[in-house]
Design a protein around this motif. Sequence first.
Motif, PDB file in Angstrom:
ATOM      1  N   LEU A   9      -8.912 -44.501  69.194  1.00  0.00           N
ATOM      2  CA  LEU A   9      -9.877 -43.420  69.387  1.00  0.00           C
ATOM      3  C   LEU A   9      -9.857 -42.380  68.265  1.00  0.00           C
ATOM      4  N   LEU A  10      -9.435 -42.784  67.067  1.00  0.00           N
ATOM      5  CA  LEU A  10      -9.462 -41.898  65.903  1.00  0.00           C
ATOM      6  C   LEU A  10     -10.224 -42.601  64.788  1.00  0.00           C
ATOM      7  N   ILE A  11     -11.204 -41.898  64.243  1.00  0.00           N
ATOM      8  CA  ILE A  11     -11.923 -42.452  63.099  1.00  0.00           C
ATOM      9  C   ILE A  11     -11.795 -41.480  61.928  1.00  0.00           C
ATOM     10  N   SER A  12     -11.925 -42.031  60.735  1.00  0.00           N
ATOM     11  CA  SER A  12     -11.874 -41.194  59.538  1.00  0.00           C
ATOM     12  C   SER A  12     -12.976 -41.625  58.590  1.00  0.00           C
ATOM     13  N   GLN A  13     -13.454 -40.659  57.825  1.00  0.00           N
ATOM     14  CA  GLN A  13     -14.487 -40.925  56.834  1.00  0.00           C
ATOM     15  C   GLN A  13     -14.250 -40.016  55.638  1.00  0.00           C
ATOM     16  N   GLN A  14     -14.274 -40.606  54.449  1.00  0.00           N
ATOM     17  CA  GLN A  14     -14.105 -39.816  53.222  1.00  0.00           C
ATOM     18  C   GLN A  14     -15.472 -39.420  52.695  1.00  0.00           C
ATOM     19  N   PHE A  15     -15.612 -38.141  52.335  1.00  0.00           N
ATOM     20  CA  PHE A  15     -16.805 -37.592  51.712  1.00  0.00           C
ATOM     21  C   PHE A  15     -16.356 -36.911  50.426  1.00  0.00           C
ATOM     22  N   ASP A  16     -16.583 -37.548  49.296  1.00  0.00           N
ATOM     23  CA  ASP A  16     -16.116 -37.032  48.012  1.00  0.00           C
ATOM     24  C   ASP A  16     -14.617 -36.768  48.079  1.00  0.00           C
ATOM     25  N   SER A  17     -14.197 -35.514  47.953  1.00  0.00           N
ATOM     26  CA  SER A  17     -12.767 -35.209  47.932  1.00  0.00           C
ATOM     27  C   SER A  17     -12.228 -34.758  49.286  1.00  0.00           C
ATOM     28  N   GLU A  18     -13.015 -34.830  50.334  1.00  0.00           N
ATOM     29  CA  GLU A  18     -12.530 -34.443  51.653  1.00  0.00           C
ATOM     30  C   GLU A  18     -12.570 -35.627  52.603  1.00  0.00           C
ATOM     31  N   VAL A  19     -11.735 -35.553  53.616  1.00  0.00           N
ATOM     32  CA  VAL A  19     -11.677 -36.580  54.660  1.00  0.00           C
ATOM     33  C   VAL A  19     -11.884 -35.878  55.996  1.00  0.00           C
ATOM     34  N   VAL A  20     -12.770 -36.434  56.804  1.00  0.00           N
ATOM     35  CA  VAL A  20     -13.024 -35.912  58.138  1.00  0.00           C
ATOM     36  C   VAL A  20     -12.434 -36.897  59.141  1.00  0.00           C
ATOM     37  N   LEU A  21     -11.628 -36.369  60.056  1.00  0.00           N
ATOM     38  CA  LEU A  21     -11.046 -37.166  61.128  1.00  0.00           C
ATOM     39  C   LEU A  21     -11.667 -36.718  62.437  1.00  0.00           C
ATOM     40  N   ALA A  22     -12.006 -37.661  63.279  1.00  0.00           N
ATOM     41  CA  ALA A  22     -12.532 -37.345  64.610  1.00  0.00           C
ATOM     42  C   ALA A  22     -11.651 -38.038  65.638  1.00  0.00           C
ATOM     43  N   ASN A  23     -11.008 -37.229  66.470  1.00  0.00           N
ATOM     44  CA  ASN A  23     -10.155 -37.754  67.522  1.00  0.00           C
ATOM     45  C   ASN A  23     -10.971 -37.756  68.811  1.00  0.00           C
ATOM     46  N   TYR A  24     -11.446 -38.941  69.196  1.00  0.00           N
ATOM     47  CA  TYR A  24     -12.295 -39.041  70.380  1.00  0.00           C
ATOM     48  C   TYR A  24     -11.499 -38.958  71.672  1.00  0.00           C
ATOM     49  N   GLN A  25     -10.183 -39.009  71.580  1.00  0.00           N
ATOM     50  CA  GLN A  25      -9.365 -38.873  72.782  1.00  0.00           C
ATOM     51  C   GLN A  25      -9.335 -37.421  73.257  1.00  0.00           C
ATOM     52  N   ASN A  26      -9.223 -36.464  72.301  1.00  0.00           N
ATOM     53  CA  ASN A  26      -9.152 -35.056  72.708  1.00  0.00           C
ATOM     54  C   ASN A  26     -10.340 -34.224  72.215  1.00  0.00           C
ATOM     55  N   GLY A  27     -11.274 -34.848  71.477  1.00  0.00           N
ATOM     56  CA  GLY A  27     -12.470 -34.154  71.029  1.00  0.00           C
ATOM     57  C   GLY A  27     -12.276 -33.222  69.848  1.00  0.00           C
ATOM     58  N   VAL A  28     -11.142 -33.330  69.153  1.00  0.00           N
ATOM     59  CA  VAL A  28     -10.860 -32.444  68.026  1.00  0.00           C
ATOM     60  C   VAL A  28     -11.233 -33.138  66.724  1.00  0.00           C
ATOM     61  N   TYR A  29     -11.892 -32.381  65.855  1.00  0.00           N
ATOM     62  CA  TYR A  29     -12.235 -32.848  64.520  1.00  0.00           C
ATOM     63  C   TYR A  29     -11.338 -32.145  63.512  1.00  0.00           C
ATOM     64  N   TYR A  30     -10.980 -32.847  62.459  1.00  0.00           N
ATOM     65  CA  TYR A  30     -10.123 -32.292  61.408  1.00  0.00           C
ATOM     66  C   TYR A  30     -10.825 -32.491  60.071  1.00  0.00           C
ATOM     67  N   ASN A  31     -10.710 -31.499  59.230  1.00  0.00           N
ATOM     68  CA  ASN A  31     -11.261 -31.572  57.884  1.00  0.00           C
ATOM     69  C   ASN A  31     -10.092 -31.465  56.907  1.00  0.00           C
ATOM     70  N   LEU A  32      -9.812 -32.526  56.190  1.00  0.00           N
ATOM     71  CA  LEU A  32      -8.711 -32.545  55.239  1.00  0.00           C
ATOM     72  C   LEU A  32      -9.268 -32.424  53.829  1.00  0.00           C
ATOM     73  N   GLU A  33      -8.746 -31.466  53.095  1.00  0.00           N
ATOM     74  CA  GLU A  33      -9.184 -31.261  51.722  1.00  0.00           C
ATOM     75  C   GLU A  33      -7.978 -31.244  50.798  1.00  0.00           C
ATOM     76  N   GLY A  34      -8.229 -31.456  49.526  1.00  0.00           N
ATOM     77  CA  GLY A  34      -7.176 -31.367  48.520  1.00  0.00           C
ATOM     78  C   GLY A  34      -6.035 -32.314  48.799  1.00  0.00           C
ATOM     79  N   SER A  35      -4.823 -31.791  48.715  1.00  0.00           N
ATOM     80  CA  SER A  35      -3.636 -32.619  48.889  1.00  0.00           C
ATOM     81  C   SER A  35      -3.533 -33.197  50.295  1.00  0.00           C
ATOM     82  N   ALA A  36      -4.028 -32.475  51.296  1.00  0.00           N
ATOM     83  CA  ALA A  36      -4.011 -33.011  52.664  1.00  0.00           C
ATOM     84  C   ALA A  36      -4.819 -34.307  52.727  1.00  0.00           C
ATOM     85  N   ALA A  37      -5.980 -34.312  52.088  1.00  0.00           N
ATOM     86  CA  ALA A  37      -6.802 -35.526  52.038  1.00  0.00           C
ATOM     87  C   ALA A  37      -6.089 -36.616  51.251  1.00  0.00           C
TER      88      ALA A  37
END
Length: 123
Positions: A9-37
Amino acid sequence: MALTTSVPLLISQQFDSEVVLANYQNGVYYNLEGSAAQIWLGLKVNRTVEEIAGAIAAAAGGEVPTITQQVQAFVDSMLAEGLIAEGPPRRAARPPWRPGRRCWRAHSSPRNSSASTICGSCC
């Protein structure tokens, strides 16, 4: 410890230098940039914490022990959030991977909309 980004229930998608994570189990989205990505992308291609830290240190010109501690802290926070899991990585071949050049200083918390203990926003 082997880590995997294959979490139910977790998906990820890269957009240029950022990565977006969507946790469908708890409904939380994460935006990872820079070194986190970059850490996420390294884990996604089955790199170890040590390999990721070494690559980031080489790209940023930082000290490997310091960066290894920060990468491990970020990985621990992702484990706690359920964004990654311990276990065998996917059996796919390890494609080439190299992080972008970003700041590696610790800045913010992995809660809510941004999971970034390793900076990417100030550089």
